[in-house]
Design a protein around this motif. Structure first.
Motif, mmCIF file in Angstrom:
data_model
loop_
_atom_site.group_PDB
_atom_site.id
_atom_site.type_symbol
_atom_site.label_atom_id
_atom_site.label_comp_id
_atom_site.label_asym_id
_atom_site.label_seq_id
_atom_site.Cartn_x
_atom_site.Cartn_y
_atom_site.Cartn_z
ATOM 1 N N THR A 1 0.816 -1.216 0.000
ATOM 2 C CA THR A 1 0.000 0.000 0.000
ATOM 3 C C THR A 1 0.847 1.261 0.000
ATOM 4 N N PHE A 2 1.894 1.271 0.837
ATOM 5 C CA PHE A 2 2.725 2.469 0.954
ATOM 6 C C PHE A 2 4.034 2.275 0.209
ATOM 7 N N SER A 3 4.294 3.144 -0.734
ATOM 8 C CA SER A 3 5.531 3.132 -1.511
ATOM 9 C C SER A 3 5.868 4.572 -1.864
ATOM 10 N N ASN A 4 7.048 4.788 -2.391
ATOM 11 C CA ASN A 4 7.410 6.133 -2.820
ATOM 12 C C ASN A 4 6.487 6.624 -3.929
ATOM 13 N N ALA A 5 6.107 5.707 -4.814
ATOM 14 C CA ALA A 5 5.216 6.078 -5.923
ATOM 15 C C ALA A 5 3.840 6.477 -5.412
ATOM 16 N N GLY B 1 9.136 3.793 7.087
ATOM 17 C CA GLY B 1 7.789 3.893 7.628
ATOM 18 C C GLY B 1 6.813 3.038 6.843
ATOM 19 N N GLY B 2 5.517 3.289 7.101
ATOM 20 C CA GLY B 2 4.473 2.521 6.432
ATOM 21 C C GLY B 2 3.472 1.941 7.409
ATOM 22 N N GLY B 3 3.326 2.600 8.575
ATOM 23 C CA GLY B 3 2.335 2.166 9.545
ATOM 24 C C GLY B 3 2.612 0.816 10.163
ATOM 25 N N TRP B 4 3.885 0.451 10.310
ATOM 26 C CA TRP B 4 4.291 -0.850 10.873
ATOM 27 C C TRP B 4 3.730 -2.024 10.067
ATOM 28 N N ARG B 5 3.219 -1.734 8.860
ATOM 29 C CA ARG B 5 2.547 -2.766 8.070
ATOM 30 C C ARG B 5 3.002 -2.805 6.616
ATOM 31 N N SER B 6 3.396 -1.671 6.082
ATOM 32 C CA SER B 6 3.758 -1.566 4.676
ATOM 33 C C SER B 6 5.108 -0.862 4.575
ATOM 34 N N GLY B 7 5.526 -0.534 3.358
ATOM 35 C CA GLY B 7 6.813 0.113 3.142
ATOM 36 C C GLY B 7 7.942 -0.899 3.055
ATOM 37 N N ASN B 8 9.124 -0.422 2.650
ATOM 38 C CA ASN B 8 10.302 -1.295 2.569
ATOM 39 C C ASN B 8 11.574 -0.475 2.659
ATOM 40 N N ARG B 9 12.678 -1.145 2.924
ATOM 41 C CA ARG B 9 13.926 -0.449 3.203
ATOM 42 C C ARG B 9 14.477 0.304 2.001
#
Length: 327
Positions: A32-36, A99-107
């Motif tokens: 769900t959460f990405s830079n794009a 970040g990413g709400g402890w659920r999404s995102g990546n390093r």
């Protein structure tokens, strides 16, 4: 006072808490959460912003996908960025937490920041940790402390000064970085996996728009009226069912005399730094240095974009030079 409150919360929770919710443990990556996606959202209000891209620097060496912890068949990895030029002086290290709400995102989202800071003379590490689709709180904390132990154990390889390690995080990563700093002397949060004799203490924290409390009046976490909130997924309990757990996970609960210096860099979205001012009051009482820099009229995702990225880098560099200055 805060310890008394936590004790009351624990007593209350012991009699009222329901079974922990595990429906969020899907085992699937949440993209769900990405830079794009952050760009698509932010550009609506800020049409002139520019997403900062990766750019290999001629002065920076990179090593990616380095395993730092194995949990059964699960391998956690990090990426390293550090100056190519050999230096007699050992390098300050920065662990960068997405970040990413402890659920999404990546390093990979903060590789541009890692590269830029490495170009200024730091050894930087973008780190993977278990999110709430895979494991609930405090697994992420255990992972990140293991990552600190790993980079300290490999200090010779990266020419690190293990007395100058910084936890830097954005959003949920900012909360995690803050939590690492305030639990420096607390063995209860080390975890049982990937243990080593090396300590997990950090000597500075940089919090980019991460909350300092899940239970503070300024906090926006825990409203499940429309959708399950990010923190509810992470804890496995709504706030009203296990207030003590939400209190325990709040950096504001643990701040004290062993807390390292803090740099807060914030957007204009006030709820994203809930509890910051009360947190700083405690730091002041213990004569611990802190700074705050805020960008007016900026989105929560400001560290990903110019015009805010470059001044963010400058604030970080200035702060670390100040707190790690040679005597």
């Amino acid at each position: 006072m805060k310890n008394s409150f936590l004790g009351l919360c624990l007593l209350f929770t012991a009699t009222t808490a329901q079974a922990q919710m595990t429906s969020g443990l899907t085992g699937k990556v949440d993209t769900t959460f990405s830079n794009a996606s952050a760009y698509r959202q932010a550009v609506k209000k800020y049409p002139t912003i520019e997403l900062v891209q990766e750019a290999k620097l001629p002065t920076v060496k990179e090593k990616r996908n380095i395993p730092y912890c194995k949990l059964g068949s699960r391998v956690l990895a990090l990426d390293a960025f550090y100056p190519k030029k050999n230096s007699i002086a050992k390098l300050p290290a920065i662990l960068i937490i997405h970040g990413g709400g402890w659920r999404s995102g990546n390093r990979q989202q903060h590789i541009p920041l890692a590269q830029r800071l490495a170009g200024l003379g730091y050894a930087t590490f973008t780190v993977e940790y278990r999110l709430s689709t895979e494991a609930l709180y405090p697994a992420a904390v255990h992972d990140l402390k293991a990552a600190v132990r790993f980079i300290k154990a490999h200090a010779k390889k990266f020419n690190l000064d293990t007395t100058k390690v910084t936890a830097l995080g954005f959003s949920a990563g900012g909360e995690l970085a803050a939590f690492m700093g305030v639990t420096n002397q607390n063995p209860a949060f080390e975890g049982e996996s990937c243990q080593g004799k090396t300590g997990s203490q950090v000597q500075a924290v940089i919090d980019l728009d991460g909350t300092l409390s899940f239970v503070h009046p300024e906090s926006g976490e825990g409203n499940d009226s429309k959708n399950i909130s990010a923190a509810t997924y992470w804890f496995g309990y709504p706030k009203k069912e296990n207030l003590a757990l939400w209190q325990e996970a709040s950096p504001l609960t643990h701040v004290g005399k062993h807390t390292p210096p803090f740099l807060f860099i914030n957007s204009s979205v006030d709820r994203m730094h809930a509890g910051r001012d009360d947190f700083r009051k405690v730091l002041y009482q213990h004569s611990i240095y802190s700074e705050v820099h805020s960008f007016p009229d900026s989105p929560h995702t400001f560290p990903l974009f110019n015009p805010w990225f470059e001044p963010t880098v400058q604030f970080i560099d200035d702060f670390l030079k100040k707190v790690f200055a040679e005597e």
